[in-house]
Design an enzyme around this catalytic site. Structure first.
Site, short mmCIF file in Angstrom:
data_model
loop_
_atom_site.label_atom_id
_atom_site.label_comp_id
_atom_site.label_asym_id
_atom_site.label_seq_id
_atom_site.Cartn_x
_atom_site.Cartn_y
_atom_site.Cartn_z
N ASP A 66 -0.10 8.69 34.33
CA ASP A 66 -1.45 9.11 34.74
C ASP A 66 -1.43 9.71 36.14
OD1 ASP A 66 -4.55 8.76 35.16
OD2 ASP A 66 -4.20 8.28 33.06
N ASP A 67 -2.55 9.72 36.76
CA ASP A 67 -2.79 10.36 38.06
C ASP A 67 -1.83 9.85 39.14
OD1 ASP A 67 -3.97 11.59 40.16
OD2 ASP A 67 -5.94 10.67 39.95
N ARG B 189 -15.71 12.29 44.98
CA ARG B 189 -14.38 11.66 44.88
C ARG B 189 -13.41 12.39 45.83
NH1 ARG B 189 -9.80 10.87 40.23
NH2 ARG B 189 -9.81 8.62 40.19
N LYS C 52 -3.11 14.56 29.16
CA LYS C 52 -4.48 14.06 29.33
C LYS C 52 -5.12 14.99 30.36
CE LYS C 52 -6.80 9.85 31.05
NZ LYS C 52 -6.49 8.51 31.56
N TRP C 53 -6.07 15.80 29.91
CA TRP C 53 -6.73 16.79 30.78
C TRP C 53 -8.00 16.12 31.31
CZ3 TRP C 53 -6.23 22.61 30.52
CH2 TRP C 53 -7.21 23.26 31.27
N ASP C 54 -7.96 15.76 32.58
CA ASP C 54 -9.05 14.99 33.16
C ASP C 54 -9.97 15.93 33.95
OD1 ASP C 54 -10.53 12.80 33.91
OD2 ASP C 54 -8.88 11.75 34.89
N ASN D 188 -12.92 15.01 36.96
CA ASN D 188 -13.52 13.81 37.55
C ASN D 188 -14.72 13.99 38.46
OD1 ASN D 188 -12.08 11.46 36.59
ND2 ASN D 188 -10.27 12.47 37.41
N CYS E 31 -10.66 14.35 28.78
CA CYS E 31 -11.16 13.17 29.48
C CYS E 31 -12.01 13.69 30.63
CB CYS E 31 -9.95 12.41 30.03
SG CYS E 31 -10.35 11.10 31.19
N ASP F 30 -14.09 4.95 30.63
CA ASP F 30 -13.22 4.21 31.54
C ASP F 30 -13.44 2.72 31.41
OD1 ASP F 30 -11.80 6.26 32.54
OD2 ASP F 30 -12.87 6.43 34.45
C1 DGJ Z 1 -10.47 9.09 35.23
C2 DGJ Z 1 -9.88 8.74 33.91
O1 DGJ Z 1 -10.90 8.44 33.00
C3 DGJ Z 1 -8.94 7.57 34.07
O2 DGJ Z 1 -8.46 7.16 32.84
C4 DGJ Z 1 -7.83 8.01 34.99
O3 DGJ Z 1 -7.08 9.01 34.38
C5 DGJ Z 1 -8.39 8.47 36.32
N1 DGJ Z 1 -9.42 9.45 36.14
C6 DGJ Z 1 -7.31 9.02 37.18
O4 DGJ Z 1 -7.79 9.57 38.33
#
Ligand code: DGJ
Length: 723
Positions: A362-363, A439, A472-474, A476, A522, A544
């Site tokens: 992940d990140d 963020r 996983k293309w996030d 945020n 995501c 989440d």
């Molecule tokens: C938000 C995602 O929903 C989480 O699962 C994770 O990937 C974080 N971002 C990482 O910054």
């Protein structure tokens, strides 16, 4: 099937069990006639006339505005007498905005055209009607497109606006669908939420005035969902009428339901007119996204199954649509930013031993990212954390017999990044204002093709550098300061939509350059869980909130329209990081089975008795996933409503088997029995459940007793097999 009854000027669209009719008044004004159970007759034009309200202008010109204000418009326009919600609004060079759309022509053909640059349902098992309307003064044309599916009770609608006039037009709204109906005591069902509390089912009365669902966040959002259903009062899972409308779009949207003075309901859906405008020079056109409509006369459950079938058969694409997805373990909740190759490999080794098939990093693997305050945009490996980079990590993970997946957030830029130093103007921002952080990150201005192309090339290079089989293309944060220094003032209103189009274009390139890649979308959990994203990725991270009990309501709302096969669901460690709640490992596994299934924990640090259950859970997943992916979904009971237990089942299309999930959320004494009535079985068939044989009708009418559960947060999976 679609027919045009030229004698009565009526269009009739049939799906297997529903009919949709619209027609012309005065041979000009396209009006909505009927949507509901399948009909044999086409001559329903009489329903466009009522004695109480003004007749069409050909008969009563002096009350033309009155006619417009009550006529059931198929695609509403304003400024000329209809004071309800308009679907389309455009300003001509004079600055004036009125429109009067009248019928020009129509075309009926087999199949369905793709929508340029936009996600949309597809498939050969359908027929399409295109009706062209025109405003004689401005030359604005609206081409309304309706697709009737032959294998599922759904209608897809979209609209293309064309400037066929001689002057520039500024399009101020171009909604996708309008449903004008008489009020029949409908209630409104919507899916509001919040971060980590997405898509909770809400029902309310429709009083006079307007109720809306909307997002101006640049994404479909956690807070509201581009969906509503008009449901008959008291509509249950198994009885009553439901009209569902879902927008195949991932940006700002508006869904509005309005009850007027005559108790008519107007329900509209489309791109939110706030922060939107689109300049159309003569000859140019604008494609509005698709809205899909489902009618059910068998309660919410039947509506749900139609949406699931539509999305499985006509929206989700790619090799992973029907494939078993690898059971993954994601390190986010296990390590957050604090990891290196060794830590990841220690998780992977233990995971491999227990049957887990893919490690998702992940990140935090790129730039100098040690927390969420830096490096977005710098898509190169942090060699301090990952010596040897992605190739070495992939090799080591592959040696364990596992696949490697990685996290990306391509739409963002951190102020603390190499990219920002080089291109500070690449972040969305308003003139003379500092870019708005969220963020501690900014949004890349993907409406600029050079920015989107640069980022796409970066991520393409990353994915080509090693054997990466999942992304996983996030995404945020919302889009706040939507502006740039590139587009002229009269095009600033185009940025939000151009941004969404660019995301679609990037994802389209990604899945065509890497056709075997498993893409999971995501957005801080489920902030962009919508049909638009489903067109590109066969699964989307649902929330989440990985607490199995909290997840029940999130998954219930999500499953109301989306198939289980696309709902990202993982088992995480307890006490849960968000809620602090402790739920038995078995229950966590059972709840996550109603989705794509995986783990989100440090497998090296969880209690031994939990770890020991993992291989058994993976086996359950392998055994049941085809059923979960292809089966029909039935909601039996909702904890949200009864405050005691949750229950749902999936039934094989041939009804030969089913899987029932029962979660006792709260135990109690002297309470009602745990009797449930099953659904979806063959009434005359016989089924083995818990070692006993029952007739399907008995299980569905008299019910079944779920026994043997003591304590809070207990769950059972019950297998039902035809004998
Ligand atoms: C938000 C995602 O929903 C989480 O699962 C994770 O990937 C974080 N971002 C990482 O910054």
């Amino acid at each position: 099937m679609i027919i045009y009854d030229g004698k009565h000027h009526v269009f009739k669209l049939d799906t297997p069990n529903t009919s949709y009719l619209c027609g012309l008044a005065d041979e000009k004004y396209l009006g909505h006639i009927y949507y509901g159970r399948k009909l044999g007759d086409t001559d329903l034009g009489y329903l466009l006339r009522t004695e109480e309200r003004p007749q069409p202008p050909s008969q009563l010109l002096r009350e033309k505005a009155g006619f417009f204000d009550c006529y059931p418009m198929e695609y509403s326009f304003g400024g000329t007498g209809d004071f309800r919600e308009s679907c389309v609004e455009a300003a001509s060079e004079s600055g004036q905005k009125g429109l009067e759309l009248t019928y020009v022509s129509h075309e009926i053909y087999e199949g369905k055209k793709a929508l340029e640059g936009l996600p949309a349902t597809w498939g050969g098992e359908c027929d399409t009607l295109e009706i062209t309307l025109e405003d004689a003064v401005t030359g604005l044309k609206a081409v309304l497109s309706y697709t009737a599916f032959r294998d599922v009770d759904a209608i897809a609608r979209s609209v293309r606006i064309i400037n066929d006039g001689k002057e520039n037009l500024i399009l101020l709204r171009a909604l996708s669908a309008c449903l004008d109906m008489d009020q029949e005591d409908y209630e409104l069902l919507t899916l509001p939420g919040s971060w980590a509390r997405e898509r909770h089912i809400q029902r309310r009365d429709i009083g006079y005035g307007a109720v809306s669902v909307e997002s101006l966040r640049g994404i479909s959002s956690h807070q509201d969902h581009p969906f509503f259903a008009l449901v008959s009062r008291g509509c249950t899972e198994t009885s009553g009428e439901a009209y569902g409308m879902n927008l195949v779009y991932s940006g700002n949207f508006l869904g509005k339901v309005f009850r007027n003075q005559f108790d008519q309901i107007r329900a509209v859906m489309g791109i939110h007119p706030g922060h939107f405008s689109w300049k159309l020079a003569p000859g140019e056109s604008f494609q509005a996204p698709e809205a899909v409509l489902v009618y059910s006369d068998g309660g919410l459950g039947k509506m749900t199954r139609s949406f699931h079938k539509l999305y499985r058969n006509h929206l989700i694409r790619g090799v992973w649509r029907d494939r078993e997805r690898p059971v993954l373990i994601n390190n986010w909740e296990a390590t957050y930013f604090n990891f290196d190759t060794e830590k990841l490999l220690s998780i992977a080794r233990e995971a491999a031993k227990n049957g887990i098939e893919m490690l998702v990093m992940d990140d935090g693997w790129f730039g100098h990212r040690e927390s969420d305050n830096s490096s977005l945009g710098d898509w190169f490996v942090n060699e301090k954390k990952l010596p040897g980079g992605l190739p070495r990590l992939a090799e080591e993970v592959n040696k364990l017999g596992m696949k490697l997946g990685i996290w990306l957030e391509p739409e963002m830029i951190s102020e603390d990044s190499e990219l920002y130093k080089a291109h500070p103007d690449w972040a969305l921002q308003l003139k003379d204002r500092s870019p708005v952080q969220c963020r501690e990150q900014l949004v890349l201005d993907l409406s600029r093709p050079e920015v989107a192309d640069y980022i796409y090339e970066q991520i393409r290079a990353v994915l080509s550098s090693a054997n990466i089989e999942y992304v996983k293309w996030d995404m945020n944060r919302p889009l706040a300061d939507v502006g740039n220094a590139v587009l002229p003032p009269d095009r600033q209103g185009e940025i939000s939509h151009r941004y969404v189009l660019a995301v679609y274009r990037m994802q389209e390139r990604l899945i065509s350059d890497f056709p075997e890649l498993l893409l999971e979308n995501c957005s801080s959990g489920g902030g962009r869980f919508d049909p638009g994203m489903l067109y590109y990725s066969p699964q989307i991270w649902c929330s989440d909130d990985t607490d199995a009990i909290e997840r029940l309501a999130v998954q219930e709302g999500t499953q109301l329209i989306y198939p289980l096969s696309c709902i990202g669901a993982h088992v995480s460690a307890c006490p849960n990081d968000i809620t602090g709640r402790t739920v038995p490992f078995e229950t966590r596994g059972i709840v996550a089975l109603a989705g794509t299934f995986g783990y989100e924990l440090d497998i090296t640090r969880i209690p031994e008795e939990d770890r020991k259950q993992i291989s058994g859970q993976v086996e359950l997943y392998k055994k049941y996933h085809p059923l979960i992916r292809e089966g029909e979904y039935y909601r039996i009971a909702s904890w949200r409503e009864n405050h005691e237990f949750d229950c749902y089942m999936v039934v094989a299309p041939d009804r030969s088997k089913a899987l029932l999930t029962f979660v006792q959320v709260l135990a109690g004494v002297n309470r009602r029995s745990r009797k449930i009535r099953l659904q979806g079985l063959d009434e005359d068939g016989y089924y083995r459940v818990d070692g006993k044989v029952y007739q399907g009708r008995t299980l569905m009418c008299a019910g079944f007793l779920v026994e043997g559960l003591r304590g809070d947060f207990r769950a059972r999976l019950i297998e039902i097999e035809r004998v």
